[in-house]
Design an enzyme around this catalytic site. Structure first.
Site, PDB file in Angstrom:
ATOM      1  N   ASP A 151       4.123  -4.349   2.539  1.00 57.04           N
ATOM      2  CA  ASP A 151       5.546  -4.681   2.620  1.00 57.04           C
ATOM      3  C   ASP A 151       5.966  -4.897   4.074  1.00 57.04           C
ATOM      4  O   ASP A 151       6.760  -5.789   4.377  1.00 57.04           O
ATOM      5  CB  ASP A 151       6.391  -3.568   1.992  1.00 57.04           C
ATOM      6  CG  ASP A 151       6.025  -3.308   0.543  1.00 57.04           C
ATOM      7  OD1 ASP A 151       5.680  -4.276  -0.158  1.00 57.04           O
ATOM      8  OD2 ASP A 151       6.065  -2.140   0.112  1.00 57.04           O
ATOM      9  N   HIS A 178       7.426   0.906  -3.481  1.00 64.99           N
ATOM     10  CA  HIS A 178       6.508  -0.231  -3.334  1.00 64.99           C
ATOM     11  C   HIS A 178       6.560  -1.102  -4.592  1.00 64.99           C
ATOM     12  O   HIS A 178       5.540  -1.420  -5.182  1.00 64.99           O
ATOM     13  CB  HIS A 178       5.091   0.281  -3.075  1.00 64.99           C
ATOM     14  CG  HIS A 178       4.074  -0.800  -2.847  1.00 64.99           C
ATOM     15  ND1 HIS A 178       4.201  -1.741  -1.842  1.00 64.99           N
ATOM     16  CD2 HIS A 178       2.920  -1.098  -3.481  1.00 64.99           C
ATOM     17  CE1 HIS A 178       3.160  -2.564  -1.888  1.00 64.99           C
ATOM     18  NE2 HIS A 178       2.374  -2.198  -2.884  1.00 64.99           N
TER      19      HIS A 178
END
Length: 314
Positions: A151, A178
């Site tokens: 990310d 996530h």
């Protein structure tokens, strides 16, 4: 020098991750484990790379304890990948059992290892591993990490492109979980950046759903594997540096009290030889980010609870 295991090393993430770990000068002994027979070939292939790390392959239930014995770091990309139309929740029933089995093996073979979890859905698999280790009496919250590094990689890449920055010096804090809307890039914290509202909205959405972009582009051929392997190797390298005595700070999804109602959360964490030494706060955020944070809490809490309940009801 450290002993590292990659669990799930024959898969789309596992193979490039195994290669990258073989290239890491801090690795002296690389153990590659998977349930499929081709994994012995993966290990043979990787072992021919001319770097100092010794590399060996292990296959099946009978060999998992040998693969993990005495490891310092265990990186876990094991499980099935996402396909078009699948959410990370769709993966839960398959991957939940896989990570529980791996946690039980780690409890026996390497109870003091740093565990870096890539297997999705990370928001749930990390709590599954925590609860499994608790039941075995070997849980150390300072040594269990959900890998959210991809990310941050995506955020750096997309922001640098948008702002015309050098990606190597671009830093973007990404917090939360996530998966989808639980991923929260804090664009207001990016030094010297100026975003229009439209750019802010587009970048935030793209960072949240970057995985979907890859799944769609691969048209049924898999999910993010190469970028995830790179991110996993970067995170593992940070853990290896910490084991060498360096004071390392990087984002990870860990047991945390930073956000009320979310027992696991990703913020920057400092890591030393014995694991996490400090979990850093979120820092200053703007109203836009505060709203997104509030909106994601329920989803993240329920995904955490799903993992905890899976183990408690087993």
């Amino acid at each position: 020098m450290s002993t590292v295991a990659v669990v799930g090393s024959a898969g789309g993430i596992g193979q490039p991750l195994a290669m990258l770990m073989k290239l890491n000068p801090l690795v002296s002994d690389l153990r590659l484990y998977d349930v499929v027979p081709v994994n012995k070939g993966v290990a043979a292939d990787v072992s021919h790379i001319a770097t100092p790390a010794k590399c060996s392959g292990y296959v099946g239930d009978d060999e998992i304890l040998d693969a993990l014995a005495g490891c310092d770091v265990v990186v876990v990309p094991a499980g099935v990948p996402r396909k078009p139309g699948m959410t990370r929740d769709d993966l839960f029933n398959v991957n939940a059992n896989i990570v529980k089995t791996i946690a039980e093996a780690c409890s026996k073979a390497c109870p003091n290892a740093f565990l870096a979890i890539i297997s999705n859905p990370v928001n749930s698999t990390v709590p599954i591993i925590a609860e499994t280790l608790k039941a075995k009496g070997t849980y150390d919250p300072k040594k269990l990490f959900g890998v959210t590094t991809l990310d941050l990689q995506r955020a750096r890449t997309f922001v640098a492109e948008n702002q015309g920055f050098d990606v190597n010096s671009t830093c973007v804090n990404v917090i939360g979980g996530h998966a989808g809307k639980t991923i929260l890039p804090l664009l207001s914290q990016v030094t010297d950046a100026k975003f229009s509202d439209a750019d802010r909205d587009a970048l935030t959405h793209r960072i949240m759903f970057g995985g979907d972009e890859v799944v769609k582009a691969k048209a049924g051929g898999g999910s993010a594997t190469l970028s995830m392997a790179y991110a996993g190797a970067e995170f593992a390298d940070g853990l290896l540096q910490a084991l060498q005595g360096e004071d390392i700070t990087m984002n990870a999804y860990v047991e945390s009290t930073i956000v009320e109602g979310c027992d696991f959360f990703s913020t920057p964490v400092s890591i030393g030889k014995e694991g996490i030494t400090n979990i850093h706060p979120i820092g200053d955020i703007n109203d836009y980010e505060a709203k997104l944070l509030e909106e994601m809490k329920g989803d993240l809490a329920s995904q955490i609870a799903k993992g905890v309940d899976f183990v408690k009801s087993a």
